[in-house]
Design an enzyme around this catalytic site. Structure first.
Site, PDB file in Angstrom:
ATOM      1  N   ASP A 162      10.111   5.551 -10.091  1.00  0.00           N
ATOM      2  CA  ASP A 162       9.656   6.213 -11.317  1.00  0.00           C
ATOM      3  C   ASP A 162      10.418   7.514 -11.586  1.00  0.00           C
ATOM      4  OD1 ASP A 162       7.850   4.233 -11.743  1.00  0.00           O
ATOM      5  OD2 ASP A 162       6.088   5.380 -11.123  1.00  0.00           O
TER       6      ASP A 162
ATOM      7  N   SER B 162       0.809  -1.210   0.000  1.00  0.00           N
ATOM      8  CA  SER B 162       0.000   0.000   0.000  1.00  0.00           C
ATOM      9  C   SER B 162       0.851   1.272   0.000  1.00  0.00           C
ATOM     10  CB  SER B 162      -0.954  -0.045   1.195  1.00  0.00           C
ATOM     11  OG  SER B 162      -1.940   0.943   1.083  1.00  0.00           O
TER      12      SER B 162
ATOM     13  N   LYS C  29      -0.780  -4.135  -3.374  1.00  0.00           N
ATOM     14  CA  LYS C  29      -2.095  -3.550  -3.059  1.00  0.00           C
ATOM     15  C   LYS C  29      -2.172  -2.201  -3.742  1.00  0.00           C
ATOM     16  CE  LYS C  29      -3.909  -3.904   0.999  1.00  0.00           C
ATOM     17  NZ  LYS C  29      -4.093  -3.753   2.454  1.00  0.00           N
TER      18      LYS C  29
END
Length: 356
Positions: free
Chosen positions: A339, A328, A353
């Site tokens: 990224d 999460s 998740k």
């Protein structure tokens, strides 16, 4: 790991044992409010009273009701129960059970309705102190499954592992009592023992583990400096993104600015998640502006969670540690760092998740 930490497109409700009070990585509190607003009408009717029946009057049955949904069967069953059952009935429990069933019909393990008792427990978790064994559990494929034991908890010392499926608690099958009652049975007073029957990957037979309960006090973040080949490295262990995490991390930032370490290791192993906003805020210390995560709903609407313009640590070497117990909010942090190319993510494939 990429398939998991990039999967934050689904806008659904979900729940873990660690609450989140802002707009949470778990939006269960919104459901709790749904219950409260629905039940408020019942309470008003109860207070006004009815001398003709021992059963409190149910009011406001049409408020907010969709025009294209026929609720006649629901109220027919309600009245049949009220008039004909030999059991004592509790309208509050009937309302809660109705809402819980409605939410469960979605078939989403991370969308769960919490009544007052569950909500109380939820807030105890995020406050960081409760009686139990110290383990993060979610309902996966309809079964209570261990995300991760907390660091230095009775559960970890007893040998519980990420991925363990809890089949029985003290001889009672978890499939018979449900997820919430399973949690209630695992919790208990300090010094008492709970026996868990587990299904574990790689084991042909179920595993039995006895755990002595304790008072679980969770400080969400700890840090220490380590000397590696004569270089000062700051190791920051984040156990969950909880109520105290951001304030604790602010103290870490002050130390970093003073001590200027060679690099920083953010350890998110076995971190089950927490507040969405907190993960965004902590990410903001390492990236320079822009989007941390994008949330997309089934209606096509998107919401961008952007950095909070702190970026005080963006020039430090950064490594983020993850494993299959990182879930999460942890995946949001790790995914954003990866990224943006702001650091290296090292470890195992994460839990996966991607719902909010």
């Amino acid at each position: 790991m990429n398939d998991n930490i990039h999967s934050f497109k689904s806008h659904r409700l979900r729940r873990t044992l660690f609450p989140f009070g802002k707009s949470v990585a778990v939006v269960v509190l919104g459901i709790a409010v749904l219950y409260l607003s629905f039940f408020a009408g019942y309470l008003a009717g109860r207070q006004s009273g009815s001398s003709q029946s021992n059963v409190p009057k149910v009011v406001n049955t049409d408020i907010g009701k969709p025009k294209d949904v026929d609720f006649s069967v629901y109220w027919e069953v309600w009245n049949q129960i009220k008039d004909k059952t030999s059991h004592d009935i509790d309208p509050a429990k009937m309302v809660q059970g109705s809402i819980a069933g409605m939410v469960a019909s979605l078939g989403d393990p991370y969308t769960v309705f919490m009544g007052p008792a569950e909500n109380k427990r939820f807030n105890e978790d995020i406050s960081g102190e409760f009686g139990g064994i110290g383990v993060e559990i979610v309902q996966k494929n309809g079964l209570p499954t261990v995300v991760a034991p907390l660091e230095d908890s009775p559960a970890q010392r007893a040998g519980l592992k990420s991925g363990d499926i809890i089949v029985e608690v003290d001889g009672t099958k978890t499939s018979e009592v449900g997820f919430d009652e399973t949690i209630n049975r695992i919790r208990g007073e300090k010094g008492t023992t709970v026996k868990l029957l587990l299904l574990r990957e790689g084991n042909d037979e179920p595993v039995t583990i006895e755990v002595v309960r304790d008072v679980i006090v969770i400080k969400s973040l700890q840090s220490e400096y380590r000397d590696v080949d004569g270089k000062k490295i700051l190791h920051v262990k984040i156990r969950q993104f909880g109520k105290d995490t951001e304030s604790l991390f602010e103290e870490v930032v002050k130390e970093v600015q003073k001590n200027k370490p060679y690099g920083i290791v953010v350890d998110l192993r076995n971190n089950p998640g927490g507040y969405l906003e907190t993960s965004v805020d902590l990410t903001s210390y390492f990236v320079d502006g822009g989007v941390v995560v994008t949330e997309k709903g089934k209606n096509g609407r998107t919401r961008e969670y952007r950095t909070t313009s702190k970026s005080l640590l963006k020039n430090y070497r950064l490594v983020v540690l993850v494993n299959k117990g990182s879930a999460s909010a942890s995946e949001i942090f790790a995914g954003a760092i990866q990224d943006r190319g702001q650091g290296k993510v090292v470890g195992e494939k994460t839990f996966g998740k991607g719902s909010v």
